[in-house]
Design a protein around this motif. Sequence first.
Motif, PDB file in Angstrom:
ATOM      1  N   GLN A   1      -5.786   1.381  -2.168  1.00 16.97           N
ATOM      2  CA  GLN A   1      -6.994   1.473  -1.389  1.00 16.97           C
ATOM      3  C   GLN A   1      -7.467   0.013  -1.319  1.00 16.97           C
ATOM      4  O   GLN A   1      -7.746  -0.517  -0.188  1.00 16.97           O
ATOM      5  CB  GLN A   1      -8.112   2.282  -1.986  1.00 16.97           C
ATOM      6  CG  GLN A   1      -9.264   2.448  -1.143  1.00 16.97           C
ATOM      7  CD  GLN A   1     -10.505   3.191  -1.931  1.00 16.97           C
ATOM      8  OE1 GLN A   1     -10.277   3.653  -2.988  1.00 16.97           O
ATOM      9  NE2 GLN A   1     -11.441   3.480  -1.122  1.00 16.97           N
TER      10      GLN A   1
ATOM     11  N   ARG B   1      -4.448   8.228 -10.245  1.00 18.22           N
ATOM     12  CA  ARG B   1      -5.611   8.069  -9.552  1.00 18.22           C
ATOM     13  C   ARG B   1      -5.593   6.403  -9.631  1.00 18.22           C
ATOM     14  O   ARG B   1      -6.100   5.745  -8.744  1.00 18.22           O
ATOM     15  CB  ARG B   1      -6.728   8.395 -10.487  1.00 18.22           C
ATOM     16  CG  ARG B   1      -7.068   9.599 -10.151  1.00 18.22           C
ATOM     17  CD  ARG B   1      -8.553  10.109 -11.094  1.00 18.22           C
ATOM     18  NE  ARG B   1      -8.354  10.357 -12.175  1.00 18.22           N
ATOM     19  CZ  ARG B   1      -7.996  11.494 -12.938  1.00 18.22           C
ATOM     20  NH1 ARG B   1      -7.746  12.431 -12.230  1.00 18.22           N
ATOM     21  NH2 ARG B   1      -7.581  11.479 -14.231  1.00 18.22           N
TER      22      ARG B   1
ATOM     23  N   GLU C   1      -3.624  -3.173   4.370  1.00 20.29           N
ATOM     24  CA  GLU C   1      -2.657  -2.326   5.232  1.00 20.29           C
ATOM     25  C   GLU C   1      -1.538  -3.423   5.649  1.00 20.29           C
ATOM     26  O   GLU C   1      -1.703  -4.335   6.252  1.00 20.29           O
ATOM     27  CB  GLU C   1      -3.154  -1.612   6.498  1.00 20.29           C
ATOM     28  CG  GLU C   1      -4.065  -0.438   5.989  1.00 20.29           C
ATOM     29  CD  GLU C   1      -4.628   0.639   7.238  1.00 20.29           C
ATOM     30  OE1 GLU C   1      -3.777   0.821   8.100  1.00 20.29           O
ATOM     31  OE2 GLU C   1      -5.466   0.654   7.074  1.00 20.29           O
TER      32      GLU C   1
ATOM     33  N   ALA D   1      -3.816   5.272  -6.624  1.00 21.50           N
ATOM     34  CA  ALA D   1      -4.242   5.584  -5.326  1.00 21.50           C
ATOM     35  C   ALA D   1      -5.486   4.524  -5.228  1.00 21.50           C
ATOM     36  O   ALA D   1      -5.780   3.928  -4.167  1.00 21.50           O
ATOM     37  CB  ALA D   1      -5.082   6.745  -5.567  1.00 21.50           C
ATOM     38  N   GLN D   2      -6.086   3.903  -6.237  1.00 17.34           N
ATOM     39  CA  GLN D   2      -7.067   2.980  -6.266  1.00 17.34           C
ATOM     40  C   GLN D   2      -6.530   1.285  -5.926  1.00 17.34           C
ATOM     41  O   GLN D   2      -7.126   0.913  -5.065  1.00 17.34           O
ATOM     42  CB  GLN D   2      -7.797   3.057  -7.449  1.00 17.34           C
ATOM     43  CG  GLN D   2      -8.678   4.053  -7.740  1.00 17.34           C
ATOM     44  CD  GLN D   2      -9.519   3.937  -9.180  1.00 17.34           C
ATOM     45  OE1 GLN D   2      -9.049   3.209 -10.040  1.00 17.34           O
ATOM     46  NE2 GLN D   2     -10.435   5.017  -9.311  1.00 17.34           N
TER      47      GLN D   2
ATOM     48  N   ARG E   1       0.824  -1.415   0.076  1.00 18.70           N
ATOM     49  CA  ARG E   1      -0.046   0.000   0.170  1.00 18.70           C
ATOM     50  C   ARG E   1       1.072   1.267   0.052  1.00 18.70           C
ATOM     51  O   ARG E   1       0.506   2.362  -0.757  1.00 18.70           O
ATOM     52  CB  ARG E   1      -0.763   0.114   1.375  1.00 18.70           C
ATOM     53  CG  ARG E   1      -1.711   1.340   1.208  1.00 18.70           C
ATOM     54  CD  ARG E   1      -2.571   1.189   2.605  1.00 18.70           C
ATOM     55  NE  ARG E   1      -4.039   0.779   2.007  1.00 18.70           N
ATOM     56  CZ  ARG E   1      -5.056   0.859   2.756  1.00 18.70           C
ATOM     57  NH1 ARG E   1      -4.875   0.816   3.984  1.00 18.70           N
ATOM     58  NH2 ARG E   1      -6.330   0.434   2.422  1.00 18.70           N
TER      59      ARG E   1
ATOM     60  N   LEU F   1       0.926   4.007  -2.699  1.00 15.96           N
ATOM     61  CA  LEU F   1       0.768   5.742  -2.303  1.00 15.96           C
ATOM     62  C   LEU F   1       1.820   6.469  -2.833  1.00 15.96           C
ATOM     63  O   LEU F   1       1.633   7.535  -3.128  1.00 15.96           O
ATOM     64  CB  LEU F   1       0.522   5.671  -0.934  1.00 15.96           C
ATOM     65  CG  LEU F   1      -1.032   5.176  -0.351  1.00 15.96           C
ATOM     66  CD1 LEU F   1      -0.994   5.031   1.171  1.00 15.96           C
ATOM     67  CD2 LEU F   1      -2.127   5.962  -1.124  1.00 15.96           C
TER      68      LEU F   1
END
Length: 74
Positions: free
Chosen positions: A61, A54, A65, A57-58, A3, A7
């Motif tokens: 998500q 984007r 984590e 970022a998706q 993740r 990011l």
Amino acid sequence: MTREQALTEARLAAGKAKRLAEYAEGAAHSGEPSHYAKTNRFAEAGALWADTSRAYAQLAQALPETADTDTTEG
């Protein structure tokens, strides 16, 4: 890919998109015809980088984590 990695890539791509948008704005306001001609190319490249941001970022998500796996006490 973790993740955090996704990011980081999203942030880097967003930074490139921002810079290209700034270049496009500068070219659009320029009085030089050669600069004005570059406006669309800068804008299109910036849009691609924004799409890339984007997408990362998706992806971030969707990724779980990462848990702290260090269980040693120091």
